[in-house]
Design an enzyme around this catalytic site. Structure first.
Site, PDB file in Angstrom:
ATOM      1  N   HIS A   1       0.850  -1.196   0.000  1.00 52.18           N
ATOM      2  CA  HIS A   1       0.000   0.000   0.000  1.00 52.18           C
ATOM      3  C   HIS A   1       0.879   1.237   0.000  1.00 52.18           C
ATOM      4  CE1 HIS A   1       0.883  -0.579   4.250  1.00 52.18           C
ATOM      5  NE2 HIS A   1       0.285   0.530   4.600  1.00 52.18           N
TER       6      HIS A   1
ATOM      7  N   HIS B   1       1.246   3.891   1.968  1.00 54.80           N
ATOM      8  CA  HIS B   1       1.717   4.651   3.131  1.00 54.80           C
ATOM      9  C   HIS B   1       3.252   4.703   3.066  1.00 54.80           C
ATOM     10  CE1 HIS B   1      -2.140   4.081   5.721  1.00 54.80           C
ATOM     11  NE2 HIS B   1      -2.183   5.186   4.996  1.00 54.80           N
TER      12      HIS B   1
ATOM     13  N   ASP C   1       5.719   4.394   5.018  1.00 59.79           N
ATOM     14  CA  ASP C   1       6.620   3.414   5.638  1.00 59.79           C
ATOM     15  C   ASP C   1       6.672   2.095   4.870  1.00 59.79           C
ATOM     16  OD1 ASP C   1       3.946   3.181   6.554  1.00 59.79           O
ATOM     17  OD2 ASP C   1       4.579   1.969   8.262  1.00 59.79           O
ATOM     18  N   HIS C   2       5.921   2.007   3.769  1.00 58.89           N
ATOM     19  CA  HIS C   2       5.973   0.814   2.913  1.00 58.89           C
ATOM     20  C   HIS C   2       6.410   1.167   1.490  1.00 58.89           C
ATOM     21  CE1 HIS C   2       3.778  -1.903   5.765  1.00 58.89           C
ATOM     22  NE2 HIS C   2       3.547  -0.715   6.283  1.00 58.89           N
TER      23      HIS C   2
ATOM     24  N   HIS D   1      -7.239  -2.193   5.601  1.00 62.89           N
ATOM     25  CA  HIS D   1      -6.443  -1.113   6.179  1.00 62.89           C
ATOM     26  C   HIS D   1      -7.095   0.222   5.806  1.00 62.89           C
ATOM     27  CE1 HIS D   1      -3.056   0.484   8.211  1.00 62.89           C
ATOM     28  NE2 HIS D   1      -2.418   0.932   7.158  1.00 62.89           N
TER      29      HIS D   1
ATOM     30  N   ASP E   1      -0.244  -3.926   5.818  1.00 64.15           N
ATOM     31  CA  ASP E   1      -0.880  -3.671   7.116  1.00 64.15           C
ATOM     32  C   ASP E   1      -2.349  -4.102   7.049  1.00 64.15           C
ATOM     33  OD1 ASP E   1       1.529  -2.414   7.607  1.00 64.15           O
ATOM     34  OD2 ASP E   1       0.695  -0.419   7.819  1.00 64.15           O
TER      35      ASP E   1
ATOM     36  N   HIS F   1       6.129  -5.163  12.146  1.00 63.28           N
ATOM     37  CA  HIS F   1       5.439  -3.878  12.049  1.00 63.28           C
ATOM     38  C   HIS F   1       5.107  -3.310  13.421  1.00 63.28           C
ATOM     39  CE1 HIS F   1       2.624  -0.789  10.440  1.00 63.28           C
ATOM     40  NE2 HIS F   1       3.465  -0.829   9.445  1.00 63.28           N
TER      41      HIS F   1
END
Lengths: 301, 301
Positions: free
Chosen positions: B60, B62, B64-65, B140, B210, B268
């Site tokens: 996805h 976001h 942090d990914h 998510h 996530d 995570h």
């Protein structure tokens, strides 16, 4: 002025060599200059109180100067930031950051102000009572600005022994530093000129990265205390430097010499070189006061 | 299958805790799953031969990914990559990467193929003779897919002692493993069924991050050898987990238990927790085979 290097290597980041980012403390501000990938990790590593950063200056939109910015902006949000953040950079910076926040449905809950720079002549882009920031148009493969930071020591310097001799109350000292006259113990008014020396001369820092050798920079950075000038290559690769619009250590030193700066800081080293001392040596042959930027290193003046 | 964790922490990266990225080696491929900021530094730190990566799966968008992806793509270019790179991720990934490359005037000189995923049901997104990759739709705050990797051991397993007893020449062994009959020393044809055992059962890895607790995942990951399931929170913060659409360690373990997986990997972790052992303990109360993902750790099965 206090400068701390977060990263000073060119192009591809590695575990222990980070791309360009610098933190500059001046006149009550903590500003960030460039923000390569991993800058937020470096800010934490060196324990910089980075929530204080309210102004970020981005020289150009190559990844090694810019790809850490979306993450830092997101982290500020996650940390509950409320203070506005001002971003200065080339056209497109707003579209890029806005798109990334939109895709993650991660809008900031603090005000984000974009200042897209388009001028090709130096311009003042921020100013308050104590500091002034000007662009330094550079010569690179994409639209690029360096930045010139000026810190004016606004206060006059108190002649404490003169004030004491006149029996002036300490309550007046702050006013005197700001230019006021003050009453002596006997009621006489003592003129400010007797009580103070003029403020020290302004301090200057010039950040020039990335750029080809550009002699027209010289008059713009005349006499700055500290000049950071990129030195991606050594003279052995001068052709490659010209082709990629980067500078060599000797060229950086020539700019420093011609501008009569206080000290030259070298950085943006290509990762092809293993011994950074070679950069200093090459520059020292042209200009006598040369330091090497290194991740984490601090310079104060 | 060999999995190496490049980063396994949530949200804000720090100097020593990196956001999500995993390298999975299977069936002759080296694939990257998610690419948080700093992934390229971690790939170098752990000496991964990352030029071999030809497929990158992004769960996805976001940061942090995902915020390490533009830098990795640029680095491939700087290293002179010529092999195609396939990117699988949510809609918008193509627009974002394309814009960033355009702004830096840094188009890749290798083919970049975008595969934007839109399905909300599981679908096969890559397949060759030995591996198959399916999406695992997750729950998510933004459109998110996990990924299910299946490795089929294509070759039958040679009964070497039987082949030797018949005096079969070694030159036939490769063909036998692929299902062929073979001539004995005396000229008789020995049927493949006598010479081999069936190939070992396929191996499976499921990556789920996530996501909120999502019981409908269970039939999709039934019996996988290894399940990586996010555990951003402990049960003490179950309310926060539900609100942010993340899972707790106990919820991850319930999914692992109900799906009867071989081993559960947790990751995570929210950076609010200092002791990761608490995650394992909470999960162990629900499911017996729990490991903690940690930066650099390798799992092989």
């Amino acid at each position: 002025m206090k400068l701390q290097i977060m990263g000073c290597h060119a192009a591809t980041p590695r575990f222990m060599t980070h791309p360009t980012a610098q933190v500059l403390e001046l006149g009550g501000h903590l500003v960030l200059i460039d923000c390569g990938e991993g800058t937020q990790m470096q800010l934490r590593r060196f324990k910089v109180r980075f929530s204080r950063i309210e102004h970020i200056f981005i020289s150009h939109l190559h990844g090694d100067h810019f790809f850490g910015l979306p993450g830092l902006i997101s982290t500020f949000r996650l940390l509950g930031r409320e203070n506005p953040l001002h971003l200065y950079g080339p056209p497109g910076i707003k579209e890029a950051i806005t798109l990334l926040l939109k895709l993650g449905d991660s809008w900031t809950n603090y005000p984000l102000h974009f200042h897209e720079l388009t001028a090709t002549e130096p311009e003042v882009i921020f100013e308050d009572a104590r500091i002034r920031v000007r662009t330094l148009p550079l010569d690179h493969r994409v639209y690029t600005n360096g930045f010139h930071f000026e810190l004016r020591e606004g206060e006059r310097s108190l002649r404490a022994e003169v004030a004491r001799a006149h029996g002036i109350d300490r309550a007046h000292f702050q006013g005197i530093k700001q230019g006021a006259d003050a009453p002596a113990a006997d009621g006489t008014v003592i003129p400010n000129a007797l009580l103070t020396d003029p403020p020290p001369p302004p301090k200057h820092y010039a950040f020039c990265s990335d750029t080809a050798y550009k002699p027209s920079l010289v008059p713009l950075i005349k006499g700055v205390d500290v000049l950071y000038h990129e030195a991606t290559f050594l003279e052995a690769h001068a052709g490659l430097a010209a082709k990629t619009k980067h500078a060599t250590a000797a060229q950086a030193a020539a700019i420093a010499r011609d501008a009569g700066v206080g000290e030259l800081l070298l950085g943006h080293y290509s990762t092809r070189y293993s011994n950074l001392e070679d950069f200093r040596e090459e520059a020292l042959a042209v200009f006598p006061r040369v330091s090497l930027a290194e991740d984490g290193k601090t310079f104060e003046w």
